[in-house]
Design a protein around this motif. Structure first.
Motif, PDB file in Angstrom:
ATOM      1  N   ILE A   1      11.511   8.300  -9.550  1.00  0.00           N
ATOM      2  CA  ILE A   1      10.820   7.012  -9.085  1.00  0.00           C
ATOM      3  C   ILE A   1      11.838   6.136  -8.479  1.00  0.00           C
ATOM      4  CG2 ILE A   1       9.367   4.993  -9.831  1.00  0.00           C
ATOM      5  CD1 ILE A   1       7.860   7.808  -9.634  1.00  0.00           C
ATOM      6  N   ILE A   2      13.137   6.149  -9.312  1.00  0.00           N
ATOM      7  CA  ILE A   2      14.410   5.151  -8.844  1.00  0.00           C
ATOM      8  C   ILE A   2      14.937   5.506  -7.716  1.00  0.00           C
ATOM      9  CG2 ILE A   2      16.494   3.969  -9.657  1.00  0.00           C
ATOM     10  CD1 ILE A   2      15.372   4.175 -12.421  1.00  0.00           C
ATOM     11  N   VAL A   3      15.070   6.776  -7.620  1.00  0.00           N
ATOM     12  CA  VAL A   3      15.728   7.233  -6.342  1.00  0.00           C
ATOM     13  C   VAL A   3      14.907   6.834  -4.852  1.00  0.00           C
ATOM     14  CG1 VAL A   3      16.065   9.541  -4.922  1.00  0.00           C
ATOM     15  CG2 VAL A   3      17.101   9.220  -7.179  1.00  0.00           C
ATOM     16  N   HIS A   4      13.278   6.950  -5.192  1.00  0.00           N
ATOM     17  CA  HIS A   4      12.535   6.702  -4.246  1.00  0.00           C
ATOM     18  C   HIS A   4      12.778   5.258  -3.918  1.00  0.00           C
ATOM     19  CE1 HIS A   4       8.408   5.252  -2.528  1.00  0.00           C
ATOM     20  NE2 HIS A   4       8.703   6.415  -1.989  1.00  0.00           N
ATOM     21  N   GLU A   5      12.694   4.251  -4.763  1.00  0.00           N
ATOM     22  CA  GLU A   5      12.843   2.858  -4.466  1.00  0.00           C
ATOM     23  C   GLU A   5      14.304   2.690  -3.690  1.00  0.00           C
ATOM     24  OE1 GLU A   5      12.193  -0.132  -7.701  1.00  0.00           O
ATOM     25  OE2 GLU A   5      12.184   1.990  -9.100  1.00  0.00           O
ATOM     26  N   ILE A   6      15.118   3.393  -3.959  1.00  0.00           N
ATOM     27  CA  ILE A   6      16.538   3.219  -3.180  1.00  0.00           C
ATOM     28  C   ILE A   6      16.152   3.815  -1.828  1.00  0.00           C
ATOM     29  CG2 ILE A   6      18.840   3.908  -3.171  1.00  0.00           C
ATOM     30  CD1 ILE A   6      18.776   3.900  -6.200  1.00  0.00           C
ATOM     31  N   ALA A   7      15.871   5.063  -1.719  1.00  0.00           N
ATOM     32  CA  ALA A   7      15.715   5.654  -0.352  1.00  0.00           C
ATOM     33  C   ALA A   7      14.690   4.996   0.610  1.00  0.00           C
ATOM     34  CB  ALA A   7      15.221   7.123  -0.640  1.00  0.00           C
ATOM     35  N   ALA A   8      13.423   4.369  -0.041  1.00  0.00           N
ATOM     36  CA  ALA A   8      12.454   3.829   0.725  1.00  0.00           C
ATOM     37  C   ALA A   8      12.665   2.247   0.801  1.00  0.00           C
ATOM     38  CB  ALA A   8      10.933   3.995  -0.077  1.00  0.00           C
ATOM     39  N   ARG A   9      13.574   1.840   0.066  1.00  0.00           N
ATOM     40  CA  ARG A   9      14.038   0.209   0.105  1.00  0.00           C
ATOM     41  C   ARG A   9      12.639  -0.426   0.084  1.00  0.00           C
ATOM     42  NH1 ARG A   9      17.628   2.013   4.770  1.00  0.00           N
ATOM     43  NH2 ARG A   9      19.706   2.124   3.732  1.00  0.00           N
ATOM     44  N   GLN A  10      11.805  -0.098  -1.046  1.00  0.00           N
ATOM     45  CA  GLN A  10      10.659  -0.563  -1.357  1.00  0.00           C
ATOM     46  C   GLN A  10      10.713  -0.745  -2.741  1.00  0.00           C
ATOM     47  OE1 GLN A  10       8.186  -1.741   0.681  1.00  0.00           O
ATOM     48  NE2 GLN A  10       8.978  -0.986   2.585  1.00  0.00           N
TER      49      GLN A  10
ATOM     50  N   LEU B   1       1.418   4.030   0.774  1.00  0.00           N
ATOM     51  CA  LEU B   1       0.661   3.396   2.001  1.00  0.00           C
ATOM     52  C   LEU B   1      -0.393   2.631   1.640  1.00  0.00           C
ATOM     53  CD1 LEU B   1       1.423   5.969   4.322  1.00  0.00           C
ATOM     54  CD2 LEU B   1       2.590   4.096   4.185  1.00  0.00           C
ATOM     55  N   GLU B   2      -1.359   3.276   0.409  1.00  0.00           N
ATOM     56  CA  GLU B   2      -2.490   2.544   0.078  1.00  0.00           C
ATOM     57  C   GLU B   2      -2.300   1.447  -0.767  1.00  0.00           C
ATOM     58  OE1 GLU B   2      -2.088   6.002  -0.663  1.00  0.00           O
ATOM     59  OE2 GLU B   2      -2.773   6.634   1.093  1.00  0.00           O
ATOM     60  N   GLU B   3      -2.994   0.588  -0.981  1.00  0.00           N
ATOM     61  CA  GLU B   3      -2.632  -0.563  -1.846  1.00  0.00           C
ATOM     62  C   GLU B   3      -3.366  -0.395  -3.120  1.00  0.00           C
ATOM     63  OE1 GLU B   3      -1.421  -3.899  -1.285  1.00  0.00           O
ATOM     64  OE2 GLU B   3      -0.781  -3.230   0.687  1.00  0.00           O
ATOM     65  N   TYR B   4      -2.470  -0.075  -3.973  1.00  0.00           N
ATOM     66  CA  TYR B   4      -2.975   0.277  -5.498  1.00  0.00           C
ATOM     67  C   TYR B   4      -2.228  -1.061  -6.459  1.00  0.00           C
ATOM     68  CZ  TYR B   4      -4.482   5.014  -4.301  1.00  0.00           C
ATOM     69  OH  TYR B   4      -4.897   6.130  -3.879  1.00  0.00           O
ATOM     70  N   ARG B   5      -3.036  -1.239  -7.581  1.00  0.00           N
ATOM     71  CA  ARG B   5      -2.360  -2.345  -8.476  1.00  0.00           C
ATOM     72  C   ARG B   5      -1.886  -1.431  -9.372  1.00  0.00           C
ATOM     73  NH1 ARG B   5      -7.611  -3.533  -9.239  1.00  0.00           N
ATOM     74  NH2 ARG B   5      -7.303  -3.446 -11.413  1.00  0.00           N
ATOM     75  N   PRO B   6      -0.864  -1.954 -10.060  1.00  0.00           N
ATOM     76  CA  PRO B   6       0.005  -1.143 -11.137  1.00  0.00           C
ATOM     77  C   PRO B   6      -1.040  -0.734 -12.165  1.00  0.00           C
ATOM     78  CG  PRO B   6       1.007  -3.091 -10.724  1.00  0.00           C
ATOM     79  CD  PRO B   6       0.078  -3.374  -9.843  1.00  0.00           C
ATOM     80  N   GLU B   7      -1.930  -1.310 -12.465  1.00  0.00           N
ATOM     81  CA  GLU B   7      -3.095  -0.773 -13.448  1.00  0.00           C
ATOM     82  C   GLU B   7      -3.640   0.392 -13.071  1.00  0.00           C
ATOM     83  OE1 GLU B   7      -3.136  -3.972 -12.315  1.00  0.00           O
ATOM     84  OE2 GLU B   7      -2.404  -5.250 -14.012  1.00  0.00           O
ATOM     85  N   GLU B   8      -3.928   0.540 -11.785  1.00  0.00           N
ATOM     86  CA  GLU B   8      -4.720   1.788 -11.168  1.00  0.00           C
ATOM     87  C   GLU B   8      -3.755   2.741 -11.025  1.00  0.00           C
ATOM     88  OE1 GLU B   8      -7.587  -0.200  -7.750  1.00  0.00           O
ATOM     89  OE2 GLU B   8      -5.592  -0.610  -7.422  1.00  0.00           O
ATOM     90  N   ILE B   9      -2.397   2.531 -10.859  1.00  0.00           N
ATOM     91  CA  ILE B   9      -1.505   3.687 -10.714  1.00  0.00           C
ATOM     92  C   ILE B   9      -1.372   4.275 -12.176  1.00  0.00           C
ATOM     93  CG2 ILE B   9       1.026   4.511 -10.364  1.00  0.00           C
ATOM     94  CD1 ILE B   9       0.794   2.285  -8.179  1.00  0.00           C
TER      95      ILE B   9
END
Length: 110
Positions: free
Chosen positions: A34-43, A49-57
């Motif tokens: 998950i952290i690698v994804h944050e770094i790679a995607a810069r997000q 792409l869909e809007e999810y609230r943290p609770e939904e995830i």
């Protein structure tokens, strides 16, 4: 419960009533992806792409629905995408250990 902090927590740990306070190595591998994804995607964490609230995830992860961050083809190379997908596999036994991850990263850094 701090829901946003749970975004880095492996699904199998979210599902147990009394998770081990120190976590698990396979759970750490999931968090690493998950952290690698944050770094790679810069997000931010769990960018989709869909809007999810943290609770939904977190709810979807607990229910066994395959929710993972969105990967854009041009965000990083195929080997890094493959590594992330292996590391956040639903079945912890399918995730590599950190020794294997280290070898893959060394290969990527050449």
């Amino acid at each position: 419960m701090c829901i946003p902090g749970k975004l880095w927590t492996a699904p199998e740990i979210l599902r147990v009533e009394n998770p081990p306070p120190e976590g698990t190595q396979k759970g750490d591998v999931y968090s690493f992806a998950i952290i690698v994804h944050e770094i790679a995607a810069r997000q931010g964490s769990f960018y989709t792409l869909e809007e999810y609230r943290p609770e939904e995830i977190v709810t979807q992860l607990k229910e066994g629905k395959y929710t993972r961050p969105t990967l854009e083809i041009d965000e990083c190379n195929d080997e890094l995408i493959d590594l992330m997908e292996k590391c956040w596999a639903e079945d912890p036994l399918e995730r590599p250990d950190f020794g294997q991850i280290k070898q893959i990263i060394r290969r990527l850094n050449k």
